[in-house]
Design a protein around this motif. Structure first.
Motif, short mmCIF file in Angstrom:
data_model
loop_
_atom_site.label_atom_id
_atom_site.label_comp_id
_atom_site.label_asym_id
_atom_site.label_seq_id
_atom_site.Cartn_x
_atom_site.Cartn_y
_atom_site.Cartn_z
N ALA A 111 3.41 -6.68 3.10
CA ALA A 111 2.87 -6.19 4.28
C ALA A 111 2.90 -4.52 4.28
O ALA A 111 1.91 -4.01 4.75
CB ALA A 111 4.01 -6.74 5.45
N ALA A 112 3.88 -3.88 3.56
CA ALA A 112 3.92 -2.54 3.22
C ALA A 112 2.78 -2.27 2.66
O ALA A 112 2.31 -1.10 2.82
CB ALA A 112 5.35 -2.13 2.78
N VAL A 113 2.63 -3.02 1.56
CA VAL A 113 1.44 -2.46 0.67
C VAL A 113 0.08 -2.49 1.57
O VAL A 113 -0.66 -1.66 1.40
CB VAL A 113 1.14 -3.50 -0.56
CG1 VAL A 113 -0.14 -3.38 -0.97
CG2 VAL A 113 2.38 -3.42 -1.54
N LEU A 114 -0.12 -3.48 2.31
CA LEU A 114 -1.24 -3.60 2.97
C LEU A 114 -1.38 -2.53 3.98
O LEU A 114 -2.51 -1.93 4.17
CB LEU A 114 -1.35 -4.96 3.97
CG LEU A 114 -2.52 -5.12 4.92
CD1 LEU A 114 -2.69 -6.74 5.13
CD2 LEU A 114 -2.17 -4.49 6.31
N ALA A 115 -0.06 -1.95 4.59
CA ALA A 115 -0.35 -0.78 5.40
C ALA A 115 -0.62 0.26 4.66
O ALA A 115 -1.40 1.35 5.13
CB ALA A 115 1.09 -0.74 6.33
N ILE A 116 0.12 0.63 3.61
CA ILE A 116 -0.45 1.69 2.56
C ILE A 116 -1.77 1.79 2.35
O ILE A 116 -2.46 2.93 2.54
CB ILE A 116 0.69 1.88 1.47
CG1 ILE A 116 2.06 1.98 1.66
CG2 ILE A 116 0.26 2.94 0.60
CD1 ILE A 116 2.89 2.00 0.89
N GLY A 117 -2.32 0.88 1.91
CA GLY A 117 -3.55 0.55 1.74
C GLY A 117 -4.48 0.97 2.66
O GLY A 117 -5.73 1.71 2.61
N SER A 118 -4.36 0.31 4.05
CA SER A 118 -5.10 0.36 5.05
C SER A 118 -5.00 2.02 5.53
O SER A 118 -6.14 2.51 6.09
CB SER A 118 -4.67 -0.31 6.20
OG SER A 118 -4.73 -1.58 5.85
N ILE A 119 -3.90 2.92 5.43
CA ILE A 119 -3.98 4.11 5.68
C ILE A 119 -4.84 4.86 4.77
O ILE A 119 -5.67 5.93 5.40
CB ILE A 119 -2.43 4.81 5.90
CG1 ILE A 119 -1.62 4.01 6.84
CG2 ILE A 119 -2.61 6.16 5.72
CD1 ILE A 119 -0.19 4.10 6.84
N VAL A 120 -4.81 4.59 3.44
CA VAL A 120 -5.61 5.23 2.65
C VAL A 120 -6.90 5.15 2.78
O VAL A 120 -7.90 5.98 2.78
CB VAL A 120 -5.26 5.03 1.27
CG1 VAL A 120 -6.15 5.78 0.05
CG2 VAL A 120 -3.83 5.45 0.70
N GLU A 121 -7.40 3.61 3.12
CA GLU A 121 -8.57 3.56 3.42
C GLU A 121 -9.29 4.27 4.73
O GLU A 121 -10.27 4.63 4.65
CB GLU A 121 -8.78 1.98 3.64
CG GLU A 121 -10.11 1.42 4.03
CD GLU A 121 -10.20 -0.21 4.25
OE1 GLU A 121 -10.91 -0.95 3.75
OE2 GLU A 121 -9.54 -0.45 5.40
N ALA A 122 -8.28 4.27 5.59
CA ALA A 122 -8.96 5.04 6.81
C ALA A 122 -9.08 6.62 6.56
O ALA A 122 -10.08 7.08 7.08
CB ALA A 122 -7.87 4.97 8.07
N ALA A 145 -2.29 4.49 10.83
CA ALA A 145 -0.69 4.26 10.77
C ALA A 145 -0.08 4.10 12.09
O ALA A 145 0.78 2.84 12.24
CB ALA A 145 0.18 5.56 10.46
N SER A 146 -0.57 4.50 13.03
CA SER A 146 -0.12 4.28 14.57
C SER A 146 -0.55 2.87 14.99
O SER A 146 0.06 1.89 15.63
CB SER A 146 -0.68 5.23 15.30
OG SER A 146 -0.25 4.93 16.67
N GLY A 147 -1.79 2.52 14.54
CA GLY A 147 -2.44 1.32 14.91
C GLY A 147 -1.45 0.03 14.24
O GLY A 147 -1.30 -0.89 14.45
N LEU A 148 -1.31 0.23 13.09
CA LEU A 148 -0.56 -0.82 11.97
C LEU A 148 0.75 -1.01 12.63
O LEU A 148 1.24 -2.11 12.51
CB LEU A 148 -0.61 -0.46 10.89
CG LEU A 148 -1.92 -0.44 9.98
CD1 LEU A 148 -1.78 0.30 8.51
CD2 LEU A 148 -2.23 -1.84 9.55
#
Length: 1024
Positions: free
Chosen positions: A416-427, A642-645
């Motif tokens: 889940a932490a990897v998903l969050a990091i990846g999503s932030i970079v993606e955004a 990051a806030s949305g996640l």
């Protein structure tokens, strides 16, 4: 498991094969007319879609379909197995193909249209065959058909670049299919069958070593086809080489057949065998996590548009695998739904890349500024980016939320932490990409077949997102017929259909206000003012309309915030200046921000709050994208994600009954408020954007965090570190603001400092509400509301006022700015004073003298930097007109005065009255000489704190003249007197010490000793 037969379903594979075979003859029959082949492709895709969606898919959602070929039943005969996943993926393939064929009518530049269309049909048909077959050898055959067609299509332009990419794809693809064939040979040798369901009953008889060798070979083969790291090296080269329509098909759908094949093997062929053990699932998830990180960070580094999108596709495959193999039913559904949401979003993005390629042949993002600034392309690009970054209402939002819930449910917190990091970079990189390509003034673009292709895909993405009853039934079918579990999807977490139906009115409001904004911006401004008045005059009716408890404390606070937000919307729309490059985006963003605030207020569940919060985030993205600055958009969107996640994790925690959900919610709020450490985006956005951006962020978007905290509270055990950081933030922001010369930079650091006050108020208020209730601490409980109201009003007025820094200032504008400046400096008779007072009282009730001292120092700094801001603003030109056109800002000024009389535990008699009066008197005394000497004949003067100003540009220290001169003289006298007193004291001490060995005491020393002896005796009461 029950199933049904429906032989006509075989037409989904048979018809396109026949058309591909007959197309050359059809072309000859009609005289080789241009676009004839393309129109045949359009007709074929339409047939496949209508037949699949209206006939095959509804049957498959009821029960899986078996189609027995040539009259022989399995395991002897070849059979098709059509479940909801396979049928749905085949429909996705043909829908993207339809859009691509239509798009080609205005785009295609290849040498041989006929060859191109036939290969495209074969590629899609091969992928369809892989999706629907139940026979392993036929899966291999269809995989080869799709792969070989794709190799040729990548080289459609026949250049050196495309030939190299095609050859690389050919080599890796051939290796992949060889591994698949080798695995099938091993499986057939061990089970003597090629039928998937038959093999699933016999797989246990295979030797363990042989079984694992087959599994490893399949993983390599389908890992290449699915572009899983480290087997994805062909994808970034193939996409830039291929035409945009082929890239859309490859990334949008064809690489998904690798995922489908892995699902077939894991959930049918190897069910119950060693391959479904937790160790293998963990191995797959580790690979998926690495795929996410490598894909996202590689995409972040790209300047080539299509390579960026290609690496992004690799990362998205990683998200799918994380969900599908998480071992959680809800995670499995999320992973499959992500296949469809991403497929449509990425296909749309790749079609749009054709526009960029036409204008920037090397596809360099640094040269692509405004390349998608047409009305249709800009909004299609926005839909694509929001879909790719998993924003509501798009399907990818729910799919990623389901994946998070599944990972948390199975305690894969690292994943889940990897998903969050990846999503932030993606955004971050999608924010930059959107700002570059769409951050220019919009213009009407030429309507073409390309436009139809964009609209078709965008409409499909919106439709599949809102057809929630279909999505619910589809998800239930995935669990029943693909994952082999009878778990009820409606009870897994929540009912998506019910949620969308209950909140459909909000989406209608968005559409209605968007239309109104495009018709008349002033009409929106007047509507905002009307809403504000109606909320204040009819609070009970407004509360009932929004589903609030009329007359309650929370209802009063939320309606007050809504009234302030609508007043700010009115000011922004009626002022008419200070917009960025893409004014259309920013107008819609301001409206969207207000609607999301309204939505937050009316939300009755954490899920609705999450959706409204995410809509608030992408309204901010549109606001920043309107500036056309890639760094601003990248910084803001990354932190917004990051806030949305954090909110997504909060929803997951609450749904699973885990008590840390409020911690996640609190972190999301703190990020949105720009707490020290999370404040980088705030400084950039507020300090470097147009005035309207700062006004909307301060006056509307910032209120969302206050709404959430009043609804759910904050995690109080974070109070100690958060209050320390907020205190540092107050001082840091104030000091940096003092050193800035740019008006908006001063306001940016002023906002940072004020957010520190608000954060402290929120945490102390939450403690009071959860402790003693309102009672005598009413001012503490209401402090966040009071501060948020004041901050929203004076910051928005000041930001909008910066639009007039270099122009003649009207009387109304100057009056509004003066009132807002006084409020920013916490002067009495403005709500700014009441706001700071409420925070002081909160710290006093918290028995924290040090915190109170920090707040007072922050207030002193706010007086200083606000004075500097006002000097810089007022000093450039003079007041030479009435300025009736700025009457909208007077709304904010009057509100600042009116809200200062809110009765919340404060009596306007006694100590509070005298503090207000003395502060007013002191302010007048301080400002009179400043206004008397600082301005003369419309020019501004400068000097220093000790000398009378001279002609030049005014500096900050001029505020202190003549007080600076008086203070300097007093300081010099104090130093001189202090030096004398210190000398006398040390002389006396020396005499006392000397007397201990000489026996001689000076007269004055004797008198002093006698005095202290007398005082001691009297103090002890010995003479009484």
């Amino acid at each position: 498991m029950t199933w049904q037969t429906y032989q006509p379903a075989a037409l989904l594979i048979g018809i396109p094969l026949v058309v591909a075979f007959l197309l050359p003859f059809i072309n000859l029959l009609f005289g080789k007319r241009k676009f004839l082949a393309t129109f045949v492709g359009v007709g074929l895709a339409l047939f496949q879609l209508l037949f699949g969606l209206l006939v095959v898919l509804p049957k498959a959602m009821d029960k899986p379909i078996f189609v027995f070929m040539s009259g022989f039943k399995p395991p002897l005969g070849i059979a098709l197995w059509i479940d909801v996943f396979g049928a749905g993926l085949s429909m996705l393939l043909w829908f993207i193909a339809l859009a691509a064929f239509i798009y080609n009518l205005s785009y295609l530049h290849v040498h041989d249209e006929m060859r191109f269309i036939i290969l495209t049909i074969l590629m899609v048909t091969g992928a369809t065959g892989v999706s629907l077959t139940n026979d392993l050898f036929n899966m291999y055959v269809f995989l080869e058909i799709a792969s070989i067609s794709a190799y040729a299509l990548v080289n459609a332009y026949r250049t050196a670049e495309t030939a190299e990419a095609s050859m690389k794809y050919l080599i890796l693809g051939s290796v992949a299919t060889s591994f698949v064939l080798f695995a099938l040979i091993l499986i057939y040798q061990g089970t003597r069958s090629l039928n998937m369901w038959d093999i699933s009953f016999k797989i246990g008889s295979m030797p363990t070593g042989t079984l694992w060798l087959a599994i490893a070979s399949l993983f390599v083969g389908f890992g290449v086809e699915g572009a899983i790291w480290p087997l994805n090296s062909w994808l970034p080269d193939a996409h830039p080489a291929a035409p945009a329509s082929i890239s859309a098909l490859l990334s949008g759908a064809v690489i998904k057949i690798g995922i489908l094949a892995m699902v077939r093997f894991m959930y049918i062929v190897f069910t119950g065998a060693i391959a479904t053990t937790k160790q293998f699932s963990v191995f797959l998830m580790v690979i998926a996590a690495l795929t996410v990180l490598v894909g996202e960070f590689s995409a972040y580094r790209q300047h080539d548009v299509k390579r960026l999108l290609a690496f992004s596709s690799t990362a998205q495959v990683g998200y799918m695998v994380l969900g599908i193999f998480s071992g959680s039913p809800i995670g499995f559904v999320g992973g499959i739904l992500h296949v469809f949401g991403h497929g449509l979003s990425k296909a749309l993005a790749f079609l749009l890349s054709g526009e960029i390629t036409d204008k920037v042949p090397d596809r360099d993002l640094n040269k692509a500024g405004g390349s998608l600034s047409g009305i249709s392309t800009a909004y299609s690009n926005l839909v694509a980016v929001l879909g790719l970054s998993s924003m509501p209402p798009f399907l990818t939002f729910f799919s990623k939320l389901f994946i998070i819930i599944g990972l948390v449910q199975r305690q894969f917190y690292w994943a889940a932490a990897v998903l969050a990091i990846g999503s932030i970079v993606e955004a971050s990189y999608y924010g930059s990409y959107l700002a570059i390509t769409s951050g220019s003034p919009l213009k009407w673009d030429r309507v073409s077949w390309r436009t139809v292709g964009y609209i078709l895909l965008a409409s499909g993405l919106v439709a599949i997102s809102f057809l929630s009853p279909f999505v619910d039934n589809f998800s239930q079918g995935l669990l029943n017929f693909t994952a082999g579990t009878q778990m009820g999807f409606d009870h897994a977490v929540f009912n998506v259909a019910e949620w969308l139906i209950n909140n459909g009115w909000m989406w209608l409001c968005i559409v209605a206000l968007f239309i109104l904004a495009n018709l008349s911006l002033h009409a929106v401004g007047y509507a905002g003012l009307l809403i504000s008045v109606l909320v204040l005059v009819f609070p009970q009716n407004a509360a009932e309309l929004l589903g609030l408890s009329a007359g309650s404390v929370t209802s009063t606070i939320l309606l007050g915030l809504l009234a302030v937000g609508s007043a700010v919307l009115s000011m922004v729309c009626l002022s008419g200046t200070g917009w960025g490059k893409n004014k259309s985006f920013q107008i819609n963003a301001a409206l969207l921000g207000f609607i999301s605030l309204l939505w937050l207020i009316s939300s009755n569940s954490l899920l609705s709050t999450l959706v409204a919060w995410e809509v608030l985030s992408w309204s901010g993205l549109m606001m920043v994208v309107g500036e056309g600055n890639r760094e601003l958009a990248s910084s803001y969107y990354g932190w917004a994600m990051a806030s949305g996640l954090a909110f997504m994790f909060a929803v997951a925690g609450q749904a699973l009954g885990q008590n840390w959900w409020l911690l996640a919610l609190t972190l999301g709020v703190l990020i949105k408020l720009g707490m020290f450490g999370f404040h980088g985006w705030m400084i950039k956005v507020y300090g470097e954007s147009s005035p309207v951006v700062g006004a909307v962020f301060s006056g509307i978007l910032s209120l969302g965090a206050v709404v959430v905290t009043f609804k759910y509270g904050v995690e109080n055990y974070l109070m100690f570190p958060v209050v320390i950081l907020a205190g540092v933030q107050i001082i840091y922001g104030g000091l940096i603001a003092l050193g800035k010369e740019n008006l908006r930079e001063i306001l940016a650091y002023s906002s940072l400092s004020n957010m520190g006050f608000l954060i402290i108020a929120i945490f102390l208020s939450s403690k009071a509400l959860q402790g003693a209730g309102l009672g005598s601490n009413a001012i503490v409980s209401y402090a966040p509301f009071i501060f948020a109201v004041a901050y929203a009003l004076f910051e928005s007025v000041l930001f909008l006022g910066t639009s007039y820094q270099r122009s003649n200032k009207g009387v109304l504008l100057s009056l509004s700015v003066v009132v807002a400046s006084l409020a920013s400096a916490a002067m009495p008779l403005t709500s700014g004073f009441l706001a700071k007072w409420s925070v002081y009282m909160s710290s006093i009730y918290a028995f924290s003298p040090l915190l109170t001292a920090v707040l007072m120092l922050g207030t002193i700094l706010s007086i200083a930097y606000t004075a500097k801001w006002f000097i810089l603003w007022l000093g450039s030109t003079s007041v030479t007109k009435r300025g009736v056109e700025n009457v909208s800002l007077l709304v904010g000024a009057l509100a600042l005065i009116g809200t200062s009389f809110i009765q919340l535990g404060i009596s306007w008699t006694g100590a509070f009255f005298w503090i207000v009066l003395l502060t007013l008197l002191a302010t007048i005394v301080m400002l009179v000489p400043f206004f008397r000497k600082a301005r003369q004949e419309g020019e501004v003067y400068t000097g220093s704190a000790l000398f009378e100003p001279e002609r030049a540009t005014m500096q900050f220290e001029d505020l202190f003249y003549p007080y600076g001169l008086w203070l300097s003289k007093a300081a010099a006298h104090a130093l001189e007197a202090g030096y004398t007193y210190l000398t006398s004291f040390f002389d006396f001490m020396a005499d006392v010490v000397r007397s201990t060995y000489t026996g001689v005491i000076n007269d004055y020393a004797t008198y002093i000793v006698i005095f202290f002896i007398a005082a001691f005796v009297i103090g002890r009461g010995w003479l009484m």
